[in-house]
Design a protein around this motif. Structure first.
Motif, PDB file in Angstrom:
ATOM      1  N   TYR A 201       0.820  -1.212   0.000  1.00  0.00           N
ATOM      2  CA  TYR A 201       0.000   0.000   0.000  1.00  0.00           C
ATOM      3  C   TYR A 201       0.855   1.263   0.000  1.00  0.00           C
ATOM      4  O   TYR A 201       0.428   2.306  -0.489  1.00  0.00           O
ATOM      5  CB  TYR A 201      -0.939   0.002   1.211  1.00  0.00           C
ATOM      6  N   GLU A 202       2.058   1.177   0.527  1.00  0.00           N
ATOM      7  CA  GLU A 202       2.899   2.368   0.626  1.00  0.00           C
ATOM      8  C   GLU A 202       3.660   2.673  -0.653  1.00  0.00           C
ATOM      9  O   GLU A 202       3.842   3.838  -1.000  1.00  0.00           O
ATOM     10  CB  GLU A 202       3.902   2.203   1.779  1.00  0.00           C
ATOM     11  N   ILE A 203       4.098   1.631  -1.383  1.00  0.00           N
ATOM     12  CA  ILE A 203       5.044   1.877  -2.467  1.00  0.00           C
ATOM     13  C   ILE A 203       4.526   1.504  -3.852  1.00  0.00           C
ATOM     14  O   ILE A 203       5.079   1.933  -4.859  1.00  0.00           O
ATOM     15  CB  ILE A 203       6.369   1.110  -2.178  1.00  0.00           C
ATOM     16  N   CYS A 204       3.437   0.733  -3.942  1.00  0.00           N
ATOM     17  CA  CYS A 204       3.003   0.197  -5.242  1.00  0.00           C
ATOM     18  C   CYS A 204       1.742   0.886  -5.762  1.00  0.00           C
ATOM     19  O   CYS A 204       0.934   1.392  -4.988  1.00  0.00           O
ATOM     20  CB  CYS A 204       2.744  -1.304  -5.135  1.00  0.00           C
ATOM     21  N   GLN A 205       1.606   0.892  -7.097  1.00  0.00           N
ATOM     22  CA  GLN A 205       0.425   1.477  -7.734  1.00  0.00           C
ATOM     23  C   GLN A 205      -0.634   0.409  -8.048  1.00  0.00           C
ATOM     24  O   GLN A 205      -1.821   0.652  -7.921  1.00  0.00           O
ATOM     25  CB  GLN A 205       0.813   2.196  -9.038  1.00  0.00           C
ATOM     26  N   ARG A 206      -0.180  -0.780  -8.454  1.00  0.00           N
ATOM     27  CA  ARG A 206      -1.118  -1.876  -8.721  1.00  0.00           C
ATOM     28  C   ARG A 206      -0.585  -3.147  -8.080  1.00  0.00           C
ATOM     29  O   ARG A 206       0.596  -3.259  -7.787  1.00  0.00           O
ATOM     30  CB  ARG A 206      -1.331  -2.078 -10.227  1.00  0.00           C
ATOM     31  N   VAL A 207      -1.487  -4.111  -7.885  1.00  0.00           N
ATOM     32  CA  VAL A 207      -1.103  -5.362  -7.262  1.00  0.00           C
ATOM     33  C   VAL A 207      -1.761  -6.517  -7.998  1.00  0.00           C
ATOM     34  O   VAL A 207      -2.931  -6.444  -8.380  1.00  0.00           O
ATOM     35  CB  VAL A 207      -1.492  -5.382  -5.765  1.00  0.00           C
TER      36      VAL A 207
END
Length: 490
Positions: A201-207
């Protein structure tokens, strides 16, 4: 959306096991994209395919719209993708500069030029490390940054970061994230693999979520409810399996007070009573194995005490812990659990050889009688007490390790990943042995990566970044426990 990396309909089998079943991922240019899933979901297999270490049985990988090169063309792969693994790959005996340009120095090394190129590379990516320093003198954080710089020096603009924070503390993680944000601004695309969902949640745009070798979903991180992400990883939440109730006594048989070990765990307190089964859960970098090894006498803490049956054996002294009444099933059975060329009887009775004879001599008859009891109680499939353990199947070899741990009727037991690599029937037998030990009054610490193993526990201590963050009572669901393990619920 323009995709920098695409893996479509990937199938990969290893014998009868399907590691990836028509799975895939699409990573946009310039994004930091998370890949998450429980152990065995297929993440590592996808990494091996995206880095050209494995060829898929079916499916296609493309970089910027172009098909991936042949596996033999390693230089072409390095220009497209690099992977920074959890365990460092730099060579400690070489300098930073030598590591950065290993096998690229040319036939005749121009040392001044090599060092200058290394300094320029480190400055470009803002890595504050002396190019002439021995790599072995670097800290974990510095080694990772050097590996990132080396990966980018090949020209790759796609980097896979595999559990990069597993061995970092909080400030180091924040510094790594600052570097990652800077790299993203420079146009670097990243795939981020982590068991810590708070980091996603802190560093990524999509998962992207994998489960049971399949692609489950790809979502925007922003606005994605935590519960939905955990459910995607674990499947629909199901009622917890209720193991048999244990009769827990008043006596504390195993206790830790203020245990700390640098880089592993910090200020841990726990107490295990007679007949109680206490689980230890957490991700690979949570510190659970380091803590268990300290409780078992395999490792010495920097501070704190371990008490077994009211005694404080010298930490790191396994015989002293065994003499205090502790039994141990280590994590690596092949290197720590048994001697493969010795027999079932020799391995199983090793802790009690002094009781099987006089004057340093072991009575073959006594050993055979005791071994036959162990074989019967644990249902070890063997030709007999004299068969070498190295000739047994994995499940039966693990049963021998259990036999050795239980042979002296310990009052405390530390068990690490007991069912790793064994079949279903062996799993039932091994977990049954744990419950039988508790039924006889032993206090047990059970460490496992498998949620099903932890269902026999009276409570589960969840570790996160080296600390015990929650004591979860019996009755949990997969969803509830995983949420705590992944750091998004305390």
């Amino acid at each position: 959306m323009k995709f920098h990396v695409e893996a479509r309909n990937i199938v990969k089998r290893f014998g009868p096991t399907t590691a990836l079943h028509h799975a895939g991922i699409q990573i946009a240019a310039g994004e930091t994209h998370a890949l998450v899933g429980r152990n065995g979901a297929g993440k590592s297999t996808l990494v091996s395919i995206l880095t050209g270490l494995q060829r898929p049985d079916a499916g296609e990988v493309t970089f910027a719209g172009e098909r991936a090169p042949s596996l033999a063309d390693r230089d072409a792969w390095r220009r497209r993708v690099a992977c920074v693994y959890q365990k460092p790959t730099i060579i400690p005996a070489l300098t930073v500069a030598e590591n950065l340009f290993l096998n690229r120095q040319g036939r005749f090394v121009k040392w001044r030029e090599l060092r200058a190129r290394a300094r320029d590379l480190l400055n470009t990516y803002e890595v504050d490390v002396d190019a002439e320093a021995p790599a072995g003198d670097l800290g974990v954080e510095q080694r990772q940054l050097v590996e990132i710089a080396r990966a980018l020096s090949f020209g790759a603009t796609f980097i896979i970061l595999d559990e990069p924070t597993a061995r970092l503390d909080g400030p180091a993680i924040e510094r790594l994230f600052t570097r990652m944000r800077a790299l993203r601004e420079q146009g670097v695309t990243m795939m981020y693999i982590s068991h810590h969902l708070d980091e996603v949640y802190e560093i990524c745009q999509r998962v992207t979520v994998f489960r049971d070798a399949r692609h489950v979903t790809t979502r925007q991180v922003y606005g994605l409810p935590h519960d939905e992400l955990v459910t995607a990883m674990t499947g629909e939440a199901t009622a917890a399996y209720q193991a048999g109730e244990h009769t827990i006594g008043e006596k504390t048989v195993l206790q830790a007070s203020g245990l700390s070990l640098r880089g592993r765990y910090t200020r841990v307190d726990l107490a295990v009573r007679a007949g109680e089964v206490v689980g230890l859960a957490g991700s690979a970098g949570s510190g659970k194995i380091g803590l268990a090894e300290t409780l078992a006498g395999l490792r010495k803490a920097d501070s704190g005490t371990v008490t077994v049956n009211g005694r404080r054996p010298r930490q790191g002294d396994v015989p002293a812990f065994l003499a205090a009444g502790l039994g141990v099933v280590p994590e690596d059975r092949h290197h720590e659990g048994f001697v493969p060329f010795l027999s079932v009887g020799e391995n199983g009775t090793m802790p009690i050889m002094r009781k099987l004879g006089r004057y340093g001599l072991v009575s073959p008859g006594r050993r055979r009688t005791r071994t036959e009891t162990l074989i019967r109680d644990l249902d070890i499939k063997t030709d007999g007490p004299e068969q070498p353990v190295g000739d047994l199947s994995g499940g039966n070899a693990q049963k021998v390790v259990f036999a050795r741990a239980l042979v002296d009727d310990p009052s405390a037991l530390v068990v690490m990943n007991p069912t790793a690599g064994v079949d279903v029937k062996s799993k039932q037998a091994l977990l049954g042995a744990v419950e039988d030990a508790a039924g006889r009054g032993a206090g047990v610490v059970l460490v496992s990566d498998e949620l099903d193993d932890l269902r026999i526990c009276d409570r589960v201590l969840v570790m996160f970044h080296g600390r015990v963050v929650k004591d979860v009572p019996r009755g949990w669901t997969d969803h509830e426990l995983v949420a705590v393990m992944e750091g998004i619920q305390e």
